[in-house]
Design an enzyme around this catalytic site. Sequence first.
Site, PDB file in Angstrom:
ATOM      1  CG  ASP A   1      55.008  28.619  24.088  1.00 26.23           C
ATOM      2  OD1 ASP A   1      56.178  28.341  23.780  1.00 26.23           O
ATOM      3  OD2 ASP A   1      54.708  29.646  24.704  1.00 26.23           O
TER       4      ASP A   1
ATOM      5  CG  ASN B   1      50.515  40.348  27.965  1.00 22.63           C
ATOM      6  OD1 ASN B   1      51.404  39.548  28.259  1.00 22.63           O
ATOM      7  ND2 ASN B   1      49.617  40.093  27.027  1.00 22.63           N
TER       8      ASN B   1
ATOM      9  CG  HIS C   1      52.519  36.357  27.580  1.00 21.38           C
ATOM     10  ND1 HIS C   1      52.328  37.208  26.510  1.00 21.38           N
ATOM     11  CD2 HIS C   1      53.759  35.834  27.397  1.00 21.38           C
ATOM     12  CE1 HIS C   1      53.399  37.185  25.734  1.00 21.38           C
ATOM     13  NE2 HIS C   1      54.288  36.355  26.246  1.00 21.38           N
TER      14      HIS C   1
ATOM     15  CD  GLU D   1      48.663  36.574  25.250  1.00 21.99           C
ATOM     16  OE1 GLU D   1      49.100  37.369  26.112  1.00 21.99           O
ATOM     17  OE2 GLU D   1      49.126  36.521  24.098  1.00 21.99           O
TER      18      GLU D   1
END
EC number: 3.5.99.6
Length: 246
Positions: free
Chosen positions: A67, A136, A138, A143
């Site tokens: 990313d 979380n 990801h 996400e």
Amino acid sequence: MNLIEVRDYEEMSQIAADYLVKQVRKNPASVLGLATGGTPQKMYELLIADHKKNKTNYNTITTFNLDEYMGLKPTDPTSYRYYMDQNLFNHINVQEKNINLPSGLAANVEEECKKYEVRIQEKGGIDLQILGIGSNGHIGFNEPRTAFSSRTHVVNLTASTREANARFFDSIKEVPTQAITMGIATIMESKEILLLVSGEEKADAMKRLFSQEEPNEQFPASILKNHPHVTIVADKKALKGVVVPV
Ligand code: F6R
């Protein structure tokens, strides 16, 4: 999912570095998927030390990062390209033409995402993908609620991810609100995945990953249960309270 339980961050990093060196030595034309963030930093340090000492050759490898933030120049100290240059690329003999990160500056972002996918395909796909995990769940910047069928795309970063990454910026206001990330389907096409996990703040994500929960888009990392060749290297703190199924 194969789990390697380790003592601490140092041991996780050493095992990951050894794993990667082995891959590059076995296949000098390896296509590596790389991650940024705090987790792989020590692994990169060890790869540099190994390159100096043992001359591991990166001349014919290709890299694809997961990313990049939108709107940051590659020379911006908070961009992922800059991180990779500082933490790895400037210190090993990888060729510039073989380094790939999505460009957060592309005029046509849709086109950039498609081109990134094509470049991965042209190289024959990723042989070994290094992953970290968000608290979380990801992976990459995918996400919760990202479609499992997603390919390289633009994402709006959640408040929790921007807060977690604010430590790399002067203030949270400077953390970009968008990024380009490989999609979940892109990641899942990697032939092999090495997930690195360290620290107590990841323990809830690990509990969930090792629970009976079926793969679901609320918890992106759960898709890894469907991949045939995943190795997780996790330290004691990350595995606190985790019941690993036998
Ligand atoms: C980084 C990436 C992210 C991180 C994750 C964990 O390229 O794609 O998914 O791996 O946010 O970050 P750290 O390692 O900083 O805890």
